[in-house]
Motif scaffolding. Structure first.
Motif, PDB file in Angstrom:
ATOM      1  N   THR A   1     -23.127   6.303   7.851  1.00 46.80           N
ATOM      2  CA  THR A   1     -22.837   5.026   7.372  1.00 46.80           C
ATOM      3  C   THR A   1     -22.537   4.036   8.638  1.00 46.80           C
ATOM      4  OG1 THR A   1     -22.112   6.065   5.341  1.00 46.80           O
ATOM      5  CG2 THR A   1     -21.219   3.492   6.048  1.00 46.80           C
TER       6      THR A   1
ATOM      7  N   TRP B   1      -7.597   0.536  10.032  1.00 44.93           N
ATOM      8  CA  TRP B   1      -7.679   0.877   8.617  1.00 44.93           C
ATOM      9  C   TRP B   1      -8.932   1.473   8.621  1.00 44.93           C
ATOM     10  CZ3 TRP B   1     -11.140  -0.334   4.914  1.00 44.93           C
ATOM     11  CH2 TRP B   1     -10.864  -0.082   3.394  1.00 44.93           C
TER      12      TRP B   1
ATOM     13  N   LYS C   1      -8.645   5.029   6.685  1.00 42.61           N
ATOM     14  CA  LYS C   1      -8.842   4.832   5.406  1.00 42.61           C
ATOM     15  C   LYS C   1     -10.189   5.281   4.921  1.00 42.61           C
ATOM     16  CE  LYS C   1      -4.566   3.949   4.183  1.00 42.61           C
ATOM     17  NZ  LYS C   1      -3.927   4.685   3.562  1.00 42.61           N
TER      18      LYS C   1
ATOM     19  N   ARG D   1     -11.582   8.737   8.038  1.00 43.63           N
ATOM     20  CA  ARG D   1     -10.742   9.672   7.856  1.00 43.63           C
ATOM     21  C   ARG D   1     -11.011  10.849   9.057  1.00 43.63           C
ATOM     22  NH1 ARG D   1      -7.439   9.502   3.382  1.00 43.63           N
ATOM     23  NH2 ARG D   1      -7.496  11.635   3.228  1.00 43.63           N
TER      24      ARG D   1
ATOM     25  N   ASN E   1     -13.934  12.584   8.808  1.00 40.74           N
ATOM     26  CA  ASN E   1     -15.580  12.496   8.637  1.00 40.74           C
ATOM     27  C   ASN E   1     -16.106  11.808  10.051  1.00 40.74           C
ATOM     28  OD1 ASN E   1     -18.176  13.133   7.768  1.00 40.74           O
ATOM     29  ND2 ASN E   1     -18.111  11.656   6.176  1.00 40.74           N
TER      30      ASN E   1
ATOM     31  N   PHE F   1     -19.921   8.514  10.164  1.00 38.79           N
ATOM     32  CA  PHE F   1     -20.044   7.026  10.530  1.00 38.79           C
ATOM     33  C   PHE F   1     -20.419   6.631  11.958  1.00 38.79           C
ATOM     34  CE2 PHE F   1     -17.430   7.991   7.057  1.00 38.79           C
ATOM     35  CZ  PHE F   1     -17.310   6.735   6.145  1.00 38.79           C
TER      36      PHE F   1
ATOM     37  N   VAL G   1     -19.035  -6.515   2.214  1.00 40.48           N
ATOM     38  CA  VAL G   1     -18.168  -6.936   3.030  1.00 40.48           C
ATOM     39  C   VAL G   1     -16.863  -6.560   2.916  1.00 40.48           C
ATOM     40  CG1 VAL G   1     -17.196  -8.939   4.288  1.00 40.48           C
ATOM     41  CG2 VAL G   1     -19.884  -9.035   3.455  1.00 40.48           C
ATOM     42  N   ILE G   2     -15.971  -6.247   3.727  1.00 43.21           N
ATOM     43  CA  ILE G   2     -14.577  -5.998   3.692  1.00 43.21           C
ATOM     44  C   ILE G   2     -13.826  -6.795   4.357  1.00 43.21           C
ATOM     45  CG2 ILE G   2     -12.557  -4.278   3.358  1.00 43.21           C
ATOM     46  CD1 ILE G   2     -14.252  -2.043   3.585  1.00 43.21           C
TER      47      ILE G   2
ATOM     48  N   THR H   1      -7.541   8.640   0.145  1.00 43.37           N
ATOM     49  CA  THR H   1      -7.789   7.232   0.032  1.00 43.37           C
ATOM     50  C   THR H   1      -8.153   6.754  -1.201  1.00 43.37           C
ATOM     51  OG1 THR H   1      -8.714   7.037   2.395  1.00 43.37           O
ATOM     52  CG2 THR H   1      -9.283   5.175   0.883  1.00 43.37           C
TER      53      THR H   1
ATOM     54  N   TRP I   1     -22.849   3.051  -4.414  1.00 45.67           N
ATOM     55  CA  TRP I   1     -22.618   2.730  -3.229  1.00 45.67           C
ATOM     56  C   TRP I   1     -21.621   3.601  -2.520  1.00 45.67           C
ATOM     57  CZ3 TRP I   1     -19.231   0.406  -0.027  1.00 45.67           C
ATOM     58  CH2 TRP I   1     -19.565   0.073   1.095  1.00 45.67           C
TER      59      TRP I   1
ATOM     60  N   LYS J   1     -22.129   5.919   0.687  1.00 48.63           N
ATOM     61  CA  LYS J   1     -21.787   5.191   1.839  1.00 48.63           C
ATOM     62  C   LYS J   1     -20.335   5.386   2.472  1.00 48.63           C
ATOM     63  CE  LYS J   1     -25.972   3.417   2.383  1.00 48.63           C
ATOM     64  NZ  LYS J   1     -26.737   3.978   3.142  1.00 48.63           N
ATOM     65  N   LEU J   2     -19.442   5.389   1.523  1.00 54.66           N
ATOM     66  CA  LEU J   2     -18.048   5.921   1.957  1.00 54.66           C
ATOM     67  C   LEU J   2     -17.619   7.290   1.626  1.00 54.66           C
ATOM     68  CD1 LEU J   2     -16.308   2.472   0.655  1.00 54.66           C
ATOM     69  CD2 LEU J   2     -17.199   2.944   2.687  1.00 54.66           C
ATOM     70  N   ILE J   3     -17.628   7.739   0.378  1.00 51.78           N
ATOM     71  CA  ILE J   3     -17.062   9.287   0.227  1.00 51.78           C
ATOM     72  C   ILE J   3     -17.942  10.207   1.054  1.00 51.78           C
ATOM     73  CG2 ILE J   3     -16.698  10.740  -1.476  1.00 51.78           C
ATOM     74  CD1 ILE J   3     -15.736   8.434  -3.259  1.00 51.78           C
ATOM     75  N   ARG J   4     -19.244   9.791   0.794  1.00 51.62           N
ATOM     76  CA  ARG J   4     -20.311  10.863   1.489  1.00 51.62           C
ATOM     77  C   ARG J   4     -19.983  12.313   1.046  1.00 51.62           C
ATOM     78  NH1 ARG J   4     -23.262   8.244   5.631  1.00 51.62           N
ATOM     79  NH2 ARG J   4     -23.641  10.383   6.382  1.00 51.62           N
ATOM     80  N   THR J   5     -19.667  13.334   2.298  1.00 49.99           N
ATOM     81  CA  THR J   5     -19.373  14.712   1.496  1.00 49.99           C
ATOM     82  C   THR J   5     -17.994  14.933   1.743  1.00 49.99           C
ATOM     83  OG1 THR J   5     -19.861  15.428   3.765  1.00 49.99           O
ATOM     84  CG2 THR J   5     -21.666  15.401   2.462  1.00 49.99           C
ATOM     85  N   ASN J   6     -17.113  13.900   1.968  1.00 52.15           N
ATOM     86  CA  ASN J   6     -15.753  13.968   2.056  1.00 52.15           C
ATOM     87  C   ASN J   6     -15.168  13.927   1.025  1.00 52.15           C
ATOM     88  OD1 ASN J   6     -13.242  14.333   3.151  1.00 52.15           O
ATOM     89  ND2 ASN J   6     -13.179  12.477   4.197  1.00 52.15           N
TER      90      ASN J   6
ATOM     91  N   GLY K   1     -11.438  13.591   0.481  1.00 47.57           N
ATOM     92  CA  GLY K   1     -10.544  12.719   1.080  1.00 47.57           C
ATOM     93  C   GLY K   1     -10.330  11.261   0.128  1.00 47.57           C
ATOM     94  N   PHE K   2     -10.895  11.366  -1.038  1.00 45.97           N
ATOM     95  CA  PHE K   2     -10.913   9.965  -1.417  1.00 45.97           C
ATOM     96  C   PHE K   2     -10.435  10.415  -3.267  1.00 45.97           C
ATOM     97  CE2 PHE K   2     -13.488   9.327   1.672  1.00 45.97           C
ATOM     98  CZ  PHE K   2     -13.609   7.982   2.099  1.00 45.97           C
TER      99      PHE K   2
ATOM    100  N   LEU L   1      -7.894   0.415  -1.505  1.00 44.73           N
ATOM    101  CA  LEU L   1      -9.252  -0.437  -1.464  1.00 44.73           C
ATOM    102  C   LEU L   1      -9.441  -0.790  -2.796  1.00 44.73           C
ATOM    103  CD1 LEU L   1     -11.780  -1.529   0.245  1.00 44.73           C
ATOM    104  CD2 LEU L   1     -12.695   0.665  -0.101  1.00 44.73           C
TER     105      LEU L   1
ATOM    106  N   ILE M   1     -13.887  -4.821  -1.403  1.00 47.31           N
ATOM    107  CA  ILE M   1     -15.172  -4.934  -1.230  1.00 47.31           C
ATOM    108  C   ILE M   1     -15.998  -5.441  -2.238  1.00 47.31           C
ATOM    109  CG2 ILE M   1     -17.370  -3.620  -0.465  1.00 47.31           C
ATOM    110  CD1 ILE M   1     -15.986  -1.378   0.571  1.00 47.31           C
ATOM    111  N   THR M   2     -16.776  -6.344  -2.203  1.00 47.26           N
ATOM    112  CA  THR M   2     -17.678  -6.835  -3.256  1.00 47.26           C
ATOM    113  C   THR M   2     -19.262  -6.503  -3.016  1.00 47.26           C
ATOM    114  OG1 THR M   2     -16.365  -9.077  -3.237  1.00 47.26           O
ATOM    115  CG2 THR M   2     -18.404  -9.005  -4.332  1.00 47.26           C
TER     116      THR M   2
ATOM    117  N   LYS N   1     -22.657  -6.689  -3.917  1.00 53.37           N
ATOM    118  CA  LYS N   1     -23.706  -7.712  -4.539  1.00 53.37           C
ATOM    119  C   LYS N   1     -24.939  -6.927  -5.003  1.00 53.37           C
ATOM    120  CE  LYS N   1     -22.658 -11.696  -1.356  1.00 53.37           C
ATOM    121  NZ  LYS N   1     -22.995 -12.339  -0.367  1.00 53.37           N
TER     122      LYS N   1
END
Lengths: 175, 175
Positions: free
Chosen positions: A6, A33, A37, A40, A42, A46, A158-159, B6, B33, B37-42, B45-46, B127, B159-160, B162
């Motif tokens: 990512t 952050w 957050k 972590r 991983n 990223f 966007v964050i 998180t 998403w 993109k964030l959690i992926r394989t972790n 962690g979330f 978040l 995060i928005t 779109k």
């Protein structure tokens, strides 16, 4: 893990209180952050892209103490700006290297909000993270924030990482 | 990993085209998403917190075909709303369960933007993620978006996500 990392683009700037090479409170917050957050542990999932936008000095009197006697003096000034920006990026690249997160960093000149948006178009990150000074509604009317502009104009998510009230310097000019 | 997971609060709603139990395109996008993109394989962690805000039916004529002959009929209506909301949340909870991501989900009644902000205050997530229909500037003037309100009023990062232009239904009313 076969999926590509990512890619997070972070807009970073210097502290206007301490100047280069110190990153601003909001840039450091946003970075810390993101590490704690989102990334972590991983680290391989990223990659961070640091963009520092230098605002061109409109009146040329950024360095009141400098003497400009030849075209070379101006070149020196540009070089000095660049070196300062590099020191700022060194902070973030250094920390990523310690932790083991892949990163890239670069400098652009221009209006931060416009440069960030055009760089997002160019590098197509998965996510843009920008710090915000957390100006009050009164200040916001006059200043307009880079983060608000980006949220509206950028295609990717966007964050905005707001600074906490207790982290703000007493005089906003010192920020 | 000793650090707590998180906690991501996601505002989710139903498709106004297909109705319950179908999640809206923007809610599904935001969820997908976040996973990719964030959690992926972790997965550990979330943790995901799903909030669905039901808008109270102002004129009471939501169900034109229903017959209200006793106070119980109104109770039934409320119950039906609740069941519909539960089916929506079931989609997200089910997917989390399949993947192995911890989650919680709940329903609140009220104005989505205000409820989301007050729930953020209450549960203090790391978040907030909200989907956005990506209305154009013209529509935005009249509609005002939940996401814009949250970005301004919420303490935590937001995060928005779109929606892409090609994912919008032809008639915005069908959205």
């Amino acid at each position: 893990m076969a999926t590509p990392a990512t890619r997070i683009l972070m807009g970073v700037n210097e502290s206007s209180m301490k100047g280069y090479p110190h990153p601003s409170i909001s840039s450091r917050n946003a970075f810390d952050w993101t590490l704690s957050k989102l990334i972590r542990t991983n680290y391989s999932g990223f990659s961070l892209l640091f963009l520092h936008v230098q605002i061109p000095d409109e009146d040329g009197f950024d360095d009141m103490d400098s003497i400009y006697a030849s075209p070379e003096d101006f070149k020196d000034m540009k070089k000095r700006d660049k070196i300062r920006g590099l020191h700022l990026l060194e902070y973030f690249v250094g920390r990523c290297h310690e932790i083991g997160v892949k990163c890239e960093a670069w400098i652009k000149k221009g209006d931060p909000k416009e440069v960030i948006c055009s760089e997002v178009k160019r590098v197509k990150p998965d996510l843009l993270i920008v710090g915000s000074r957390g100006l009050g509604p009164f200040q916001r009317v006059f200043v307009g924030t880079v983060s608000e502009f980006c949220v509206k104009h950028v295609e990717c998510p966007v964050i905005t990482i707001k600074r906490k009230a207790d982290e703000a310097p007493q005089d906003p000019v010192d920020d």
